[in-house]
Design a protein around this motif. Structure first.
Motif, mmCIF file in Angstrom:
data_model
loop_
_atom_site.group_PDB
_atom_site.id
_atom_site.type_symbol
_atom_site.label_atom_id
_atom_site.label_comp_id
_atom_site.label_asym_id
_atom_site.label_seq_id
_atom_site.Cartn_x
_atom_site.Cartn_y
_atom_site.Cartn_z
ATOM 1 N N VAL A 1 0.835 -1.201 0.000
ATOM 2 C CA VAL A 1 0.000 0.000 0.000
ATOM 3 C C VAL A 1 0.868 1.249 0.000
ATOM 4 O O VAL A 1 0.601 2.201 -0.750
ATOM 5 C CB VAL A 1 -0.937 -0.002 1.229
ATOM 6 N N ALA A 5 0.868 4.035 -2.966
ATOM 7 C CA ALA A 5 0.507 5.422 -2.659
ATOM 8 C C ALA A 5 1.646 6.374 -2.990
ATOM 9 O O ALA A 5 1.440 7.424 -3.620
ATOM 10 C CB ALA A 5 0.131 5.541 -1.190
ATOM 11 N N ASP A 9 1.760 9.017 -6.173
ATOM 12 C CA ASP A 9 1.808 10.418 -5.746
ATOM 13 C C ASP A 9 2.984 11.154 -6.387
ATOM 14 O O ASP A 9 2.920 12.360 -6.606
ATOM 15 C CB ASP A 9 1.904 10.475 -4.227
ATOM 16 N N GLY A 18 -4.412 9.147 -3.617
ATOM 17 C CA GLY A 18 -5.421 8.655 -2.687
ATOM 18 C C GLY A 18 -6.321 7.619 -3.327
ATOM 19 O O GLY A 18 -6.669 6.603 -2.707
ATOM 20 N N THR A 21 -4.465 4.425 -3.505
ATOM 21 C CA THR A 21 -4.421 3.820 -2.167
ATOM 22 C C THR A 21 -5.746 3.141 -1.852
ATOM 23 O O THR A 21 -5.772 2.028 -1.309
ATOM 24 C CB THR A 21 -4.121 4.907 -1.114
ATOM 25 N N TRP A 22 -6.837 3.811 -2.188
ATOM 26 C CA TRP A 22 -8.164 3.208 -1.975
ATOM 27 C C TRP A 22 -8.312 1.912 -2.770
ATOM 28 O O TRP A 22 -8.808 0.908 -2.258
ATOM 29 C CB TRP A 22 -9.239 4.213 -2.399
ATOM 30 N N ALA A 50 -6.452 1.123 4.545
ATOM 31 C CA ALA A 50 -5.958 1.763 3.323
ATOM 32 C C ALA A 50 -7.099 2.404 2.544
ATOM 33 O O ALA A 50 -6.959 3.508 2.003
ATOM 34 C CB ALA A 50 -5.232 0.737 2.449
ATOM 35 N N GLY A 54 -7.232 6.272 1.864
ATOM 36 C CA GLY A 54 -7.211 6.699 0.465
ATOM 37 C C GLY A 54 -8.394 7.585 0.130
ATOM 38 O O GLY A 54 -8.243 8.594 -0.571
ATOM 39 N N THR A 58 -8.093 11.736 -1.112
ATOM 40 C CA THR A 58 -8.587 12.335 -2.356
ATOM 41 C C THR A 58 -9.204 13.715 -2.123
ATOM 42 O O THR A 58 -9.366 14.485 -3.073
ATOM 43 C CB THR A 58 -9.634 11.427 -3.024
#
Length: 259
Positions: A1, A5, A9, A18, A21-22, A50, A54, A58
């Motif tokens: 994760v 992320a 990023d 985000g 990550t989600w 996570a 996430g 966002t």
């Protein structure tokens, strides 16, 4: 994760990071539920965290979308936990229920406040519709705790009707009275005593509100007292006449053949 992320990023915005990550969290939850790892509960915990983080991340660029993603994440987790046959065992149900509630507490109030600021009427109607959907799901016994979901749906409908009052002060009490009467009617069905109680509560709140809104002036005070007293007595009589239902009708009601 962390790799997903950080990597996304570096090449995109925080919001895209985000979302990545989600997605990674959702994949981990799926892996845990389908037993792709040797410690599925741990996988689901990490995935749920996570997904929540996430969804919150966002909001740095996509405020409106992020405020919708968090309640949607909560709804998905709770659905996975409460719909029979989805979660393999009680541990999975517990993990998803806990994190679903956390996501709901984090996301629902913020989403309602954000959208109600400029469109309280429409937001209240949307909340009312969501409550109606929860009510229908509970009444049809499609989840493991139907009475709780049913009661949550009724409360959400009453709250949604009240929320419209921020923008439509003349409509909200009438909308609330209609909702309360509908809940009382549904509460007359076997196994739905909770709806009778919620309907009575809705009337006690909304009828005095309507009197105060449509009968302004000092003369409304005695009228408010009288109406509130009549409603309290009527609610007490209704529940007293349903005394046996506290013992026999407050349960889950008949179970559909499919379950």
């Amino acid at each position: 994760v962390v790799v997903v992320a950080t990597g996304v990023d570096l090449v995109a915005s925080h919001a895209v990071g985000g979302l990545a990550t989600w997605a990674a969290g959702a994949a981990l939850v799926f892996a845990g539920l389908t037993r792709r790892t040797e410690r599925p509960a741990v996988t689901e915990v990490v995935g749920s965290l996570a997904a929540i983080f996430g969804a919150a991340l966002t909001a740095s660029d996509w405020t409106g979308a992020a405020l919708l993603l968090m309640p949607a994440t909560a709804a998905a987790m709770l659905a996975l936990a409460l719909v029979p046959g989805v979660a393999p065992d009680r541990v999975d149900e517990t993990v998803l229920t806990v994190f679903g509630v956390v996501a709901a507490v984090q996301g629902v109030p913020g989403a309602i406040g954000y959208f109600a600021e400029q469109a309280a009427g429409v937001t209240g109607i949307v909340v009312w519709i969501i409550g109606g959907a929860l009510l229908a799901i509970g009444m049809r016994r499609l989840v493991r705790v139907p009475t709780a979901v049913e009661a949550l749906g009724g409360l959400t409908m009453i709250g949604g009707a009240a929320l419209t009052g921020v923008q439509w002060s003349w409509l909200a009490p009438l909308f609330g009275i209609a909702t309360a009467l509908g809940l009382l009617a549904l509460g007359a069905l076997p196994g739905h005593l909770d709806l009778s109680i919620l309907g009575s509560l809705g009337l006690v709140v909304n009828v005095p509100w309507a009197v105060g809104r449509f009968f302004p002036g000092e003369g409304r005070v005695p009228l408010l007292i009288m109406v509130a007293g009549v409603l309290i007595v009527a609610s007490a009589v209704l529940l007293a006449r349903s005394g046996d239902r506290f013992h026999h009708g407050a349960g889950p009601g008949p179970v559909s053949p499919a379950h």
